[in-house]
Write an enzyme that holds these catalytic residues in place. Structure first.
Site, PDB file in Angstrom:
ATOM      1  N   ARG A 298       0.863  -1.184   0.000  1.00 12.84           N
ATOM      2  CA  ARG A 298       0.000   0.000   0.000  1.00 12.84           C
ATOM      3  C   ARG A 298       0.897   1.231   0.000  1.00 12.84           C
ATOM      4  NH1 ARG A 298      -3.431  -2.840  -1.493  1.00 12.84           N
ATOM      5  NH2 ARG A 298      -5.510  -3.213  -0.621  1.00 12.84           N
TER       6      ARG A 298
ATOM      7  N   GLU B  57      -3.660   7.231  -4.395  1.00 13.45           N
ATOM      8  CA  GLU B  57      -3.914   6.783  -5.769  1.00 13.45           C
ATOM      9  C   GLU B  57      -5.388   6.942  -6.127  1.00 13.45           C
ATOM     10  OE1 GLU B  57      -2.269   2.783  -5.094  1.00 13.45           O
ATOM     11  OE2 GLU B  57      -4.278   1.969  -5.418  1.00 13.45           O
TER      12      GLU B  57
ATOM     13  N   HIS C 129      -1.152  -0.036  -9.902  1.00 10.98           N
ATOM     14  CA  HIS C 129      -1.783  -0.986  -8.967  1.00 10.98           C
ATOM     15  C   HIS C 129      -2.341  -2.224  -9.700  1.00 10.98           C
ATOM     16  CE1 HIS C 129      -3.733  -1.246  -4.724  1.00 10.98           C
ATOM     17  NE2 HIS C 129      -3.398  -2.440  -5.183  1.00 10.98           N
TER      18      HIS C 129
ATOM     19  N   GLY D 224      -0.979  -5.421  -9.216  1.00  7.46           N
ATOM     20  CA  GLY D 224      -0.414  -6.622  -8.585  1.00  7.46           C
ATOM     21  C   GLY D 224      -1.233  -7.881  -8.826  1.00  7.46           C
TER      22      GLY D 224
HETATM   23  C1  GLV Z   1      -4.749  -5.405  -3.720  1.00 12.91           C
HETATM   24  O1  GLV Z   1      -4.035  -4.465  -3.554  1.00 12.91           O
HETATM   25  C2  GLV Z   1      -5.365  -6.133  -2.672  1.00 12.91           C
HETATM   26  O2  GLV Z   1      -5.265  -5.724  -1.494  1.00 12.91           O
HETATM   27  O3  GLV Z   1      -5.986  -7.152  -2.961  1.00 12.91           O
END
Ligand code: GLV
Length: 317
Positions: free
Chosen positions: A232, A261, A279, A281
């Site tokens: 984060r 963000e 973002h 991921g």
């Molecule tokens: C993504 O950032 C999540 O927390 O799943």
């Protein structure tokens, strides 16, 4: 029969767990966070909410929703939800642990490679026509092989990063507040920062972890080191990071998450050696579908009197 709000459009197949269940589903088609007024208007009639990490579920929402039993976050991080307020109002929170670990770990490795090898700067040169031919000393980067990786946090995602890092012949250390009893545990974050060629952040955002990677941690890092953040944004002091990148104090950074963000600190946008992703991921087709299904399934379980495994523990008092 329960009334469930889906705050934003889910991916194809995400709502499948609801099939065959006799609930009323209020599904917004939008792909933007739900407007606060709209959420507060809907709240009194809701038994369940399935939301994304870009939706804010705060005390006012819980206060306006006397029948609410569950908030299911299509994310593993739940810092967009006021967990204390949820606990006070007896609302269960569920999230999406496990299913996104591999995808997110892949992006951490992607950012390590990109930052160490200066991939973003090199690609920008090519696209801008600045590449005039193969040059022995052009775009020189740093290897992953032989580097020491310091993991800040040692949960599921960090461990997946560790297994990948070992395949790249890296040495892996980790720091957690309480000893893990496992090889590589380092008691002090400053010591971990000083020992690492790559420092990678894998802690949830909380009052304790806000700006955990601060000016002191950055100053402890080697000038040849890179910082990776797939957790984060606010865990890192972005101003201090931009300063360290700007004055050449740090080799590079690979970031997937930002404080505030989708706005990105302009100093980071301009910083040399930074690879910046929006973002992503967990952004693979399979992972996002699995996340939606896990969150929706968890909401259903709570509403139908079962105890799903993906309940987020209430915060400690
Ligand atoms: C993504 O950032 C999540 O927390 O799943």
């Amino acid at each position: 029969m329960a009334r469930i709000l889906i705050t934003q459009q889910l991916v194809d197949g995400g709502l499948d767990p609801l099939e065959g269940h006799n609930h009323v589903v209020v599904a917004r088609e939008a792909t933007t966070p739900i407007d606060r007024t709209e959420l507060l208007e809907l709240a009194p009639s809701l038994d369940g909410i399935v939301c994304l990490l870009s939706d804010t579920i705060d005390d006012a929402v819980f206060a306006a929703a006397p029948n609410l039993k569950v908030v299911a976050n299509v994310a593993v991080g739940v810092d967009n939800i006021d967990r204390r307020a949820a606990a006070r109002h007896g609302v269960v929170i569920v999230n999406t642990p496990g299913v996104l670990d591999a995808s997110t770990a892949d992006v951490a490795i992607l950012l390590m490679l990109a930052a160490r090898r200066r991939a973003s700067d090199a690609e920008a040169d090519l696209r801008a026509g600045r590449w005039v031919g193969w040059g022995l000393s052009d775009h020189l980067g740093l290897d992953l092989s032989g580097a020491t990786l310091g993991l800040v946090g040692y949960g599921r995602i960090a461990r997946k990063v560790a297994t990948r890092a070992l395949a790249f012949d890296m040495t892996v250390l980790h720091h957690t507040r309480t000893p893990t009893g496992e090889p590589g545990w380092t008691a002090s974050l400053l010591e971990l920062a000083a020992a690492s060629d790559i420092l990678s952040v894998h802690v949830p955002l909380s009052a304790e972890t806000r700006h955990l990677v601060d000016v002191d941690v950055l100053a402890a890092m080697k000038p040849s080191a890179v910082l990776i953040n797939t957790a984060r944004g606010p865990v890192v002091d972005e101003e201090a990071l931009a300063e360290a990148l700007g004055n050449g104090r740090l080799w590079g950074a690979g970031l997937d998450v930002y404080d505030g963000e989708p706005t990105v600190n302009p100093r980071l946008l301009a910083a040399p050696g930074a690879t910046l992703l929006p973002h992503v991921g967990s952004a693979t087709v399979d992972t996002r579908r699995a996340m939606c299904r896990l969150a929706v399934r968890g909401a259903l379980d709570v509403l139908e009197g079962f105890t799903p495994e993906n309940i987020v523990a209430p915060p400690e008092e």
